[in-house]
Design a protein around this motif. Sequence first.
Motif, PDB file in Angstrom:
ATOM      1  N   LEU A   1       0.921  -1.086  -0.122  1.00  6.30           N
ATOM      2  CA  LEU A   1      -0.014   0.466   0.140  1.00  6.30           C
ATOM      3  C   LEU A   1       1.188   0.941   0.091  1.00  6.30           C
ATOM      4  O   LEU A   1       1.797   1.375   0.912  1.00  6.30           O
ATOM      5  N   LEU A   2       0.420   2.044  -0.821  1.00  4.66           N
ATOM      6  CA  LEU A   2       1.670   3.664  -1.174  1.00  4.66           C
ATOM      7  C   LEU A   2       0.477   4.004  -0.666  1.00  4.66           C
ATOM      8  O   LEU A   2      -0.571   4.960  -0.759  1.00  4.66           O
ATOM      9  N   PHE A   3       1.409   5.106   0.418  1.00  7.44           N
ATOM     10  CA  PHE A   3       0.936   6.743   0.799  1.00  7.44           C
ATOM     11  C   PHE A   3       2.110   7.304   0.413  1.00  7.44           C
ATOM     12  O   PHE A   3       3.148   7.305  -0.107  1.00  7.44           O
ATOM     13  N   THR A   4       1.594   9.217  -0.056  1.00  5.09           N
ATOM     14  CA  THR A   4       2.204   9.983  -0.586  1.00  5.09           C
ATOM     15  C   THR A   4       1.257  11.139   0.099  1.00  5.09           C
ATOM     16  O   THR A   4       0.710  10.796   0.719  1.00  5.09           O
ATOM     17  N   ARG A   5       2.108  12.415  -0.160  1.00  4.40           N
ATOM     18  CA  ARG A   5       1.207  13.391   0.384  1.00  4.40           C
ATOM     19  C   ARG A   5       0.095  13.872  -0.091  1.00  4.40           C
ATOM     20  O   ARG A   5      -0.414  14.624   0.154  1.00  4.40           O
ATOM     21  N   SER A   6       0.203  13.339  -1.597  1.00  3.96           N
ATOM     22  CA  SER A   6      -1.265  12.913  -2.311  1.00  3.96           C
ATOM     23  C   SER A   6      -2.351  12.457  -1.938  1.00  3.96           C
ATOM     24  O   SER A   6      -3.696  12.695  -1.929  1.00  3.96           O
ATOM     25  N   ASN A   7      -1.959  11.121  -1.295  1.00  7.86           N
ATOM     26  CA  ASN A   7      -2.522  10.338  -0.548  1.00  7.86           C
ATOM     27  C   ASN A   7      -2.297  10.145   1.284  1.00  7.86           C
ATOM     28  O   ASN A   7      -2.077   8.226   1.112  1.00  7.86           O
ATOM     29  N   PRO A   8      -2.277  10.572   2.169  1.00  6.85           N
ATOM     30  CA  PRO A   8      -1.546  10.362   3.533  1.00  6.85           C
ATOM     31  C   PRO A   8      -2.076   8.789   4.470  1.00  6.85           C
ATOM     32  O   PRO A   8      -1.689   8.750   5.356  1.00  6.85           O
ATOM     33  N   THR A   9      -3.288   9.606   3.542  1.00  4.67           N
ATOM     34  CA  THR A   9      -4.284   8.564   4.842  1.00  4.67           C
ATOM     35  C   THR A   9      -5.103   7.106   4.115  1.00  4.67           C
ATOM     36  O   THR A   9      -5.330   6.338   4.783  1.00  4.67           O
ATOM     37  N   GLU A  10      -5.361   6.806   3.192  1.00  2.00           N
ATOM     38  CA  GLU A  10      -5.391   6.091   2.450  1.00  2.00           C
ATOM     39  C   GLU A  10      -4.952   5.818   1.359  1.00  2.00           C
ATOM     40  O   GLU A  10      -3.998   5.892  -0.006  1.00  2.00           O
ATOM     41  N   GLY A  11      -4.644   4.517   1.476  1.00  2.00           N
ATOM     42  CA  GLY A  11      -2.952   4.142   0.639  1.00  2.00           C
ATOM     43  C   GLY A  11      -3.635   3.097  -0.566  1.00  2.00           C
ATOM     44  O   GLY A  11      -5.106   2.413  -0.653  1.00  2.00           O
ATOM     45  N   GLN A  12      -2.670   3.161  -1.885  1.00  2.00           N
ATOM     46  CA  GLN A  12      -2.782   2.857  -3.009  1.00  2.00           C
ATOM     47  C   GLN A  12      -2.503   1.320  -3.148  1.00  2.00           C
ATOM     48  O   GLN A  12      -1.507   1.004  -2.770  1.00  2.00           O
ATOM     49  N   ARG A  13      -2.841   0.631  -3.916  1.00  2.00           N
ATOM     50  CA  ARG A  13      -2.256  -0.534  -4.082  1.00  2.00           C
ATOM     51  C   ARG A  13      -1.414  -1.133  -4.943  1.00  2.00           C
ATOM     52  O   ARG A  13      -1.896  -0.434  -6.055  1.00  2.00           O
ATOM     53  N   ILE A  14      -0.161  -1.263  -5.028  1.00  2.00           N
ATOM     54  CA  ILE A  14       0.612  -1.156  -5.908  1.00  2.00           C
ATOM     55  C   ILE A  14       0.864  -2.669  -6.148  1.00  2.00           C
ATOM     56  O   ILE A  14       0.825  -3.447  -5.117  1.00  2.00           O
ATOM     57  N   THR A  15       1.462  -3.058  -7.341  1.00  2.00           N
ATOM     58  CA  THR A  15       2.543  -4.314  -7.889  1.00  2.00           C
ATOM     59  C   THR A  15       3.318  -4.062  -8.101  1.00  2.00           C
ATOM     60  O   THR A  15       3.481  -2.970  -9.267  1.00  2.00           O
ATOM     61  N   TRP A  16       4.553  -5.204  -8.734  1.00  2.00           N
ATOM     62  CA  TRP A  16       5.498  -4.798  -9.744  1.00  2.00           C
ATOM     63  C   TRP A  16       4.914  -4.579 -11.139  1.00  2.00           C
ATOM     64  O   TRP A  16       5.387  -5.955 -11.376  1.00  2.00           O
ATOM     65  N   THR A  17       3.921  -4.325 -11.273  1.00  2.00           N
ATOM     66  CA  THR A  17       3.273  -3.368 -12.710  1.00  2.00           C
ATOM     67  C   THR A  17       3.491  -2.461 -13.614  1.00  2.00           C
ATOM     68  O   THR A  17       3.850  -1.916 -12.386  1.00  2.00           O
ATOM     69  N   ARG A  18       3.963  -2.041 -14.124  1.00  2.00           N
ATOM     70  CA  ARG A  18       4.384  -0.549 -14.827  1.00  2.00           C
ATOM     71  C   ARG A  18       2.506   0.042 -14.492  1.00  2.00           C
ATOM     72  O   ARG A  18       3.062   1.002 -14.506  1.00  2.00           O
ATOM     73  N   GLU A  19       2.121  -0.365 -14.953  1.00  2.00           N
ATOM     74  CA  GLU A  19       0.238   0.120 -15.050  1.00  2.00           C
ATOM     75  C   GLU A  19       0.137   0.366 -13.475  1.00  2.00           C
ATOM     76  O   GLU A  19      -0.349   1.185 -13.369  1.00  2.00           O
ATOM     77  N   SER A  20       0.208  -0.150 -12.820  1.00  2.00           N
ATOM     78  CA  SER A  20       0.316  -0.506 -11.506  1.00  2.00           C
ATOM     79  C   SER A  20       0.553   1.114 -10.556  1.00  2.00           C
ATOM     80  O   SER A  20       0.370   2.097 -10.632  1.00  2.00           O
ATOM     81  N   LEU A  21       1.686   1.159 -11.005  1.00  2.00           N
ATOM     82  CA  LEU A  21       2.975   2.269 -10.398  1.00  2.00           C
ATOM     83  C   LEU A  21       2.528   3.419 -11.497  1.00  2.00           C
ATOM     84  O   LEU A  21       2.104   5.484 -11.350  1.00  2.00           O
ATOM     85  N   ASP A  22       1.960   3.346 -12.644  1.00  2.00           N
ATOM     86  CA  ASP A  22       1.939   4.567 -13.320  1.00  2.00           C
ATOM     87  C   ASP A  22       0.564   5.660 -13.141  1.00  2.00           C
ATOM     88  O   ASP A  22       0.141   6.566 -13.511  1.00  2.00           O
ATOM     89  N   GLN A  23      -0.368   4.364 -12.563  1.00  2.00           N
ATOM     90  CA  GLN A  23      -1.208   5.349 -12.487  1.00  2.00           C
ATOM     91  C   GLN A  23      -1.666   5.226 -10.442  1.00  2.00           C
ATOM     92  O   GLN A  23      -2.425   5.702 -10.608  1.00  2.00           O
ATOM     93  N   SER A  24      -0.170   5.353  -9.720  1.00  2.00           N
ATOM     94  CA  SER A  24      -0.482   5.379  -8.856  1.00  2.00           C
ATOM     95  C   SER A  24       0.107   6.765  -8.473  1.00  2.00           C
ATOM     96  O   SER A  24       0.413   7.465  -9.300  1.00  2.00           O
TER      97      SER A  24
END
Length: 330
Positions: free
Chosen positions: A60-83
């Motif tokens: 689950l990725l957290f950044t200053r753009s989404n500090p409380t709701e994690g985004q599910r990421i995987t080792w695919t380019r599409e997943s990371l590009d959309q995060s």
Amino acid sequence: MKLIILFITLTGVFSHPLNYGEPRWTIAKDDEGKMHLLDLNPVDAEVEPAFDAWTDTFFLLFTRSNPTEGQRITWTRESLDQSHFRRGGQVRFLIHGWGGSATSGENPMTTREFLALGDYNVIVVDWSVGAGSANYITSRNRVGITGQVVARLIDYLDEIGFATHNNVNVIGISLGAHVSGHTGKNVQRGRINAIFGNDPAGPLFNINNPSDRLDIGDAEYTEAMHTNAGVLGFDEPITHSSFYPNFGRTQPGCGPDISGSCAHARSVFLYAESVNSNRFVARQCASYAEIVAENCPGTGVTAIMGGDSAKPIRGVFFLTTNAESPFAQG
């Protein structure tokens, strides 16, 4: 009314191999605060086959753009590009311990501290399917393969140009500290910048088997904080620098703490506070023997415990802390 009396040996469980005649049972609290009676004799336990680390470990990725709701990421380019992943930015992995999950208290607490410090990519590793077994031994035996999965994501981030290994720090609590070690052992495209182990788990980990636990060689810099050494936490130094707050076995404000769970969990609070504080000032001891003897007059060298960066320090360090937040005294 029936009276049932259960005799349990609550003697400290140390980080050497268990033999018949040594204490077999202990009581421990998991990351969710639930108490468990642990059978520490590995002869009687088998690894449960239900956990597939490659499909049951989530990020689950957290950044200053989404500090409380994690985004599910995987080792695919599409997943990371959309995060919201900030390409080229600093990356911090947080790995929970036995019985924990992505929502365990240490994760949101430490995530907040990192995002206050900088515009980081904070990735919370959820291996709760593996760490959630009621049998501690089963979860302990899943540490290695989970580290391989985390290492695969770090290598993939480097492969596609999203992050380099020298921008990656990994922070783990208890069993998660050893997952962090296996992560460092298994990266293929570089070396992790730093690993911080918060009271690395002690039961069923051996000082003489560094390939199966957090070890000094797992990153460019490794640091461990020992808050319940020799009971739920590992006792001896196993990293470049090893910090023993209040001599590392018990912690102020924890009361009797027979199970050690309060002192064990204290490492999480100390580390989270340290991310944005340089006030955990420790003095270097001449040797680990001074920690055991609870007598560290100091060598004249001081260092800051925790924080967010690799350090040029080496050795064993002692400091005192407060019984409640803020914990730092320096």
